[in-house]
Design an enzyme around this catalytic site. Structure first.
Site, PDB file in Angstrom:
ATOM      1  N   ASN A   1      -2.099  -4.272 -23.602  1.00 50.92           N
ATOM      2  CA  ASN A   1      -1.641  -3.146 -23.295  1.00 50.92           C
ATOM      3  C   ASN A   1      -2.521  -1.796 -23.753  1.00 50.92           C
ATOM      4  O   ASN A   1      -3.369  -1.479 -22.757  1.00 50.92           O
ATOM      5  CB  ASN A   1      -0.029  -2.654 -23.878  1.00 50.92           C
ATOM      6  CG  ASN A   1       0.619  -1.687 -23.404  1.00 50.92           C
ATOM      7  OD1 ASN A   1       0.110  -0.530 -23.006  1.00 50.92           O
ATOM      8  ND2 ASN A   1       1.889  -1.831 -23.454  1.00 50.92           N
ATOM      9  N   ASP A   2      -2.908  -1.825 -24.803  1.00 49.77           N
ATOM     10  CA  ASP A   2      -3.593  -0.804 -25.355  1.00 49.77           C
ATOM     11  C   ASP A   2      -5.227  -0.869 -24.952  1.00 49.77           C
ATOM     12  O   ASP A   2      -5.796   0.030 -24.756  1.00 49.77           O
ATOM     13  CB  ASP A   2      -3.445  -0.628 -27.119  1.00 49.77           C
ATOM     14  CG  ASP A   2      -2.345  -0.341 -27.350  1.00 49.77           C
ATOM     15  OD1 ASP A   2      -1.607   0.335 -26.786  1.00 49.77           O
ATOM     16  OD2 ASP A   2      -1.772  -0.994 -28.310  1.00 49.77           O
ATOM     17  N   VAL A   3      -5.769  -2.113 -24.724  1.00 48.90           N
ATOM     18  CA  VAL A   3      -6.897  -2.570 -24.567  1.00 48.90           C
ATOM     19  C   VAL A   3      -7.391  -2.296 -23.228  1.00 48.90           C
ATOM     20  O   VAL A   3      -8.565  -2.481 -22.578  1.00 48.90           O
ATOM     21  CB  VAL A   3      -7.599  -3.918 -24.938  1.00 48.90           C
ATOM     22  CG1 VAL A   3      -7.033  -4.075 -26.525  1.00 48.90           C
ATOM     23  CG2 VAL A   3      -6.587  -4.955 -24.484  1.00 48.90           C
TER      24      VAL A   3
ATOM     25  N   ALA B   1       0.066   0.299 -30.244  1.00 51.43           N
ATOM     26  CA  ALA B   1      -0.373   1.725 -30.774  1.00 51.43           C
ATOM     27  C   ALA B   1       0.744   2.769 -30.437  1.00 51.43           C
ATOM     28  O   ALA B   1       0.690   3.660 -30.898  1.00 51.43           O
ATOM     29  CB  ALA B   1      -1.707   2.001 -30.090  1.00 51.43           C
TER      30      ALA B   1
END
Length: 473
Positions: free
Chosen positions: A393-395, A434
């Protein structure tokens, strides 16, 4: 030559051999190809050092019995956890084991300091240099111990990812200054009550320092505490005049420090920013995300894969949760049979510990030459026909490059958004660790396959077989 001298030389030689095995083991851990044997080499080195310790002439019978009991209990606990703990829980186990190392170093320091303060005899006396090193090692080890326990609790879901209150940094600073001041008192006035208070504030600071750190930073934090543990062990090795502890602690501390720097660099942030900012603590992006998430059925996704020539698979923590690594590799094999160019893209901080995705893919049997890191794979995304994101997700969130107000702004990401088509396998519409929305999911070239990772992979495999009648080439 006296027998005692020969035994002493053999013990020192054993410590040297143990240190060499540990260094070579850590070196072999740098490559997935040799990592398994590296762990074994390092383990043999530690075993040699432990056995050699039993032959010290000044070890009492009582202490020998306590050592045997401690080794028996810890071995049984490690064996049980190693067999029972799932791969998805490995990050928190790493944090827990690392905390035990820091706690052990702190305990060595406590034993040396309290022994010198209470006994007052020459046998337990410490030089000022030894006292200073014991205090520093105990401080670092205590921080690593309680900090790692908090990291474990967060990863295990026993507490919130972040815990913040007004004036927190001031309180943290005062707590550290109190520990440092009491450490100075201990150096110049060896008093038992000052030693106890020193440990109280040192342990408390480890808790307070880790509480506000967001979940997205956990890989960096675990790596940092690993470095702390190594340094603490090295300092206490000087106090105990133990060559094995000095070398092993120094090597582990150096390796942990380098890894921490590399991971912080991968997030485009300083270590101080990791420790003292609110990154990873949630909050919405200031930029409005336009568009909508577009669902896709597994059969339609399989058709896209069948027509593709180049496919890049991006795994994340969701793959670990679903324990889907074996099925994803089976899907990749089906694509390779159909002459597709398949690669796996790994972000440095994907997952919950350093190298988490590499461990999972290695467990599934994915060849190392199919696994590419971020810098090598990013230029290939514009020529990628279909990128499959499973659990990441965040990456892969483009706001890291476009939204300066975002908590993850500046963090290098995998350029999945540049692929011609993106299929995101996800169980629901929740945010990443995050706590922010992912702009990738709203792009026109992105389709959402809502399902459990393992089930989604099964359906994609079945869909591929249905398209061409089951065989590939």
């Amino acid at each position: 030559m006296q027998a005692s001298t020969i035994i002493h030389l053999l013990i020192q030689a054993s410590y040297f051999a143990a240190a060499v095995l540990l260094i070579l083991g850590i070196k072999r851990m740098a490559s997935p190809v040799t990592a398994r044997s590296g762990i074994q080499w390092a383990g043999v080195g530690v075993l040699v050092a432990v056995i050699a310790t039993f032959f010290h002439g000044n070890v009492s019978t009582t202490n020998l019995l306590l050592m045997i009991v401690a080794i028996g209990i810890s071995t049984a606990a490690a064996w049980y956890s190693g067999k029972k703990v799932a791969m998805t829980d490995m990050p928190q186990m790493v944090a827990l084991y690392n905390g035990m190392g820091g706690g052990s170093a702190a305990a060595i320091g406590a034993s040396a300091l309290l022994g010198a303060a209470i006994s007052g005899d020459a046998e337990h006396a410490l030089t000022q240099t030894q006292t200073i090193l014991a205090v520093i090692g105990a401080l670092i080890g205590s921080i690593s111990f309680t900090g790692s326990l908090i990291a474990f609790a967060k990863l295990q879901g026993l507490m919130d990812k972040t815990f913040r209150f007004k004036g927190q940094q001031v309180v943290n600073g005062l707590c550290f200054l109190a520990a440092a001041a009491l450490g100075a008192v201990v150096v110049y006035h060896m008093q038992a009550h000052a030693i106890v208070l020193f440990f109280v504030f040192a342990l408390l600071f480890g808790i307070l320092m880790t509480l506000p750190i967001g979940g997205a930073d956990m890989p960096v934090v675990i790596s940092l505490y690993n470095a702390f543990t190594g340094l603490a062990v090295g300092f206490e090795g000087f106090v105990q005049q133990n060559v094995a502890l000095i070398i092993a602690g120094t090597v582990v501390g150096a390796a942990g420090t380098l890894l921490t720097r590399l991971m912080a660099k991968a997030m485009n942030r300083s270590i101080s920013n990791v420790l003292f900012s609110n990154f990873g603590g949630g909050g919405a992006s200031a930029q409005e995300i336009k568009g909508s998430m577009k669902p896709i059925e597994a059969d339609d996704a399989a058709s896209l894969l069948y027509l593709a020539e180049k496919v890049i698979i991006v795994p994340g923590y969701g793959m670990a949760v679903a324990q889907a690594q074996h099925k994803i590799w089976e899907l990749a094999q089906q694509l390779i049979k159909r002459d597709k160019d398949v690669k796996f893209a790994i972000h440095p901080v994907a997952g919950r510990m350093p190298g988490h995705m590499n461990v999972l893919l290695a467990e599934a049997g994915v060849p190392y030459d199919l696994i590419a890191d971020m810098d090598d794979i990013n230029p290939e995304f514009p020529n990628c026909d279909v990128a499959i994101v499973i659990g990441a997700n965040d990456v892969v969130n483009p706001v890291a490059k476009t939204d300066k107000s975002s908590p993850i702004y500046g963090m290098p990401i995998l350029d999945v958004a540049k692929a011609k088509q993106v299929i995101v396998i996800k169980r629901g519409k929740g945010t990443g660790f995050a706590g922010i929305e992912n702009a990738l999911f709203y792009q026109d070239n992105c389709k959402m396959l809502y399902d459990d990772g393992k089930e989604a992979a099964n359906k994609l495999i079945a869909g591929l077989k249905a398209v061409d009648g089951g065989g590939g080439h």
